[in-house]
Design a protein around this motif. Sequence first.
Motif, PDB file in Angstrom:
ATOM      1  N   LEU A 148      -9.010   0.977   6.355  1.00  0.00           N
ATOM      2  CA  LEU A 148      -8.750   1.005   5.018  1.00  0.00           C
ATOM      3  C   LEU A 148      -9.671   0.671   4.348  1.00  0.00           C
ATOM      4  O   LEU A 148      -9.771   0.361   3.806  1.00  0.00           O
ATOM      5  CB  LEU A 148      -7.828   0.502   4.617  1.00  0.00           C
ATOM      6  CG  LEU A 148      -6.685   1.198   3.321  1.00  0.00           C
ATOM      7  CD1 LEU A 148      -6.586   2.635   3.449  1.00  0.00           C
ATOM      8  CD2 LEU A 148      -5.321   0.472   3.083  1.00  0.00           C
ATOM      9  N   LEU A 149     -10.255   2.278   4.065  1.00  0.00           N
ATOM     10  CA  LEU A 149     -11.871   2.121   2.603  1.00  0.00           C
ATOM     11  C   LEU A 149     -11.746   2.314   1.666  1.00  0.00           C
ATOM     12  O   LEU A 149     -11.289   1.322   0.310  1.00  0.00           O
ATOM     13  CB  LEU A 149     -13.065   3.608   2.665  1.00  0.00           C
ATOM     14  CG  LEU A 149     -14.291   3.518   3.401  1.00  0.00           C
ATOM     15  CD1 LEU A 149     -14.435   4.308   3.799  1.00  0.00           C
ATOM     16  CD2 LEU A 149     -14.138   1.974   4.096  1.00  0.00           C
ATOM     17  N   ALA A 150      -9.883   2.655   0.587  1.00  0.00           N
ATOM     18  CA  ALA A 150      -9.846   2.555  -0.446  1.00  0.00           C
ATOM     19  C   ALA A 150      -7.691   3.032  -0.135  1.00  0.00           C
ATOM     20  O   ALA A 150      -7.675   4.417   0.549  1.00  0.00           O
ATOM     21  CB  ALA A 150     -10.059   3.655  -1.690  1.00  0.00           C
ATOM     22  N   SER A 151      -6.886   3.047  -0.987  1.00  0.00           N
ATOM     23  CA  SER A 151      -5.645   3.063  -1.453  1.00  0.00           C
ATOM     24  C   SER A 151      -5.349   2.972  -3.243  1.00  0.00           C
ATOM     25  O   SER A 151      -6.690   3.374  -3.614  1.00  0.00           O
ATOM     26  CB  SER A 151      -4.859   2.565  -0.947  1.00  0.00           C
ATOM     27  OG  SER A 151      -5.198   1.157  -1.853  1.00  0.00           O
ATOM     28  N   ASP A 152      -4.152   3.953  -2.992  1.00  0.00           N
ATOM     29  CA  ASP A 152      -3.803   4.830  -4.622  1.00  0.00           C
ATOM     30  C   ASP A 152      -4.661   5.885  -4.885  1.00  0.00           C
ATOM     31  O   ASP A 152      -5.201   5.818  -5.725  1.00  0.00           O
ATOM     32  CB  ASP A 152      -3.936   2.908  -5.258  1.00  0.00           C
ATOM     33  CG  ASP A 152      -2.829   2.362  -5.124  1.00  0.00           C
ATOM     34  OD1 ASP A 152      -1.929   2.802  -4.603  1.00  0.00           O
ATOM     35  OD2 ASP A 152      -3.048   1.003  -5.506  1.00  0.00           O
ATOM     36  N   MET A 153      -4.772   6.657  -3.520  1.00  0.00           N
ATOM     37  CA  MET A 153      -6.772   7.498  -3.716  1.00  0.00           C
ATOM     38  C   MET A 153      -5.876   9.379  -4.557  1.00  0.00           C
ATOM     39  O   MET A 153      -6.586   9.895  -4.354  1.00  0.00           O
ATOM     40  CB  MET A 153      -7.048   7.416  -2.486  1.00  0.00           C
ATOM     41  CG  MET A 153      -7.710   6.401  -2.671  1.00  0.00           C
ATOM     42  SD  MET A 153      -9.520   6.488  -3.557  1.00  0.00           S
ATOM     43  CE  MET A 153      -9.850   7.593  -3.552  1.00  0.00           C
ATOM     44  N   GLN A 154      -4.567   9.140  -4.925  1.00  0.00           N
ATOM     45  CA  GLN A 154      -3.618  10.078  -5.387  1.00  0.00           C
ATOM     46  C   GLN A 154      -4.350  11.748  -5.008  1.00  0.00           C
ATOM     47  O   GLN A 154      -5.619  12.849  -4.835  1.00  0.00           O
ATOM     48  CB  GLN A 154      -5.059  10.463  -7.117  1.00  0.00           C
ATOM     49  CG  GLN A 154      -4.594   9.352  -7.664  1.00  0.00           C
ATOM     50  CD  GLN A 154      -5.466   9.572  -8.633  1.00  0.00           C
ATOM     51  OE1 GLN A 154      -5.402  10.578  -9.616  1.00  0.00           O
ATOM     52  NE2 GLN A 154      -6.389   8.756  -9.528  1.00  0.00           N
TER      53      GLN A 154
END
Length: 474
Positions: A148-154
């Motif tokens: 997972l590189l980034a969450s909460d990515m809209q």
Amino acid sequence: MPKGEQASFLFQNMGYEQDVCYAFANRYFASNPVADTKIKLTVFQIMELKFSTSLFTFALLTLLQTACTRPETTLDSPAPPIAQAEIDLDRYVVSPIGNDFDDVPWVAHVRALDLNEDGLMDVIGCEAKDDQVIWLKQNDKGHFEEILLASDMQAPVHAEVYDLDEDGDLDILVSCMNIVFPNNDKIGALIALENDGLENFRKRIILEGVERVNDARAHDMDGDGDLDLVVGQFGYDQGEVRWMKKIGPWKYASQSLIHLSGLINVCVSDFNNDGHPDIAAQFSQQWEEIHLFENDGKGNFTDKIIWGSTNHDYASSGMTEADLNQDGLPDLVFTNGDGFGPTLKPGPRPWHGIQWLENMGDGSFKYSRIGDLAGAYSPVVKDVDQDGDQDILSVSGFNDWENPKADSLVWFRNDEDRGFTKVTLAHEPIQLLSIDFADFDGDGTGEIISGCFPSYPPYDRLSRFTIWKETANR
């Protein structure tokens, strides 16, 4: 009952996922201009009566079909019959990669690249439902670890990779819609994931509070040596294409090129052969056009329409830049296959397929129909069979999935002399939306990576991320 709940009530009882119910109702009304306010109010009044499910559904469908009849549309050119068609279901061995999944995935985009530059091809995936950007890191040949590189990515829907800060490692430019299905609010964002060189990524908001962003590319547009940005905003009733001049580290100044809704993809290349990078933009919604923004080399652009359809339901769905005929000029290959609208039930349309805009070298293009494909999405131009010419791969995002013989993955084999043979490669997994092509195992033969985005039933025969490797006898 709020409008969103009213729409959900209808479509949940028709078998659709709750997340897409509201979209169907909005899309139906948006694609039916004669469905005026009085009709819409009547629809929601019917819902307030709280009929039984069957009676309510019957009443609403009757009203929509009688009062909201679509005006006739004319195709700009009829879809020609495919002279040759083949089926080759044994060409590829299919291997799911990444984590197991329980919920229906929404993989909006996949991109093949070597993110950590270790000599092994990886995959970046945009999971729009879970607001995640995922790295499928290849540690050994054929073995992928999901990170997972980034969450909460809209609701990320597109990712491209560049060294945006020019520090020697690869960053990720992510286009975010925030809400995938129809919405007019200015909720879109463009986010960069800055690589620190140690496989850690920091979020940087490049653009926010704008119409939903669908695509973005980095290129030096004004010849000053810096990577500028070209951004496409789908929006819904409003949209935009802009370029963003780099004016400092992670700082950009925006200049609008056009305010038009329904942007699908932007491509950057020297399309008019004058030595300066231009922008091609594909629009759907009621426009169904491709625009060329010709660059004078200083960041000043002149807009002209290079192709358009008279069919308001043409359903543009994807575009890529490639030299298909290998004459040294960048062409455009595009699909039309969106299955939403104008009817309540999404699915294939008889005019769906693959097109080629051949670059004539002076900023003009020659249109050719490559072939038919129901629900066509994600055109990829590569030499699939290594015979020296460029072929086209595409997937079907919308099809008659009750039919086990419906096309899922298709190869349009280049037979020279501008002829292409349609080769069906797979009937499943179904509801694929995005593919890419690269040599993942280093054997000199390319493989396909696919991502799955089911938006309507059935929710079976799914594979979230899939590698397609040619069989040994090829």
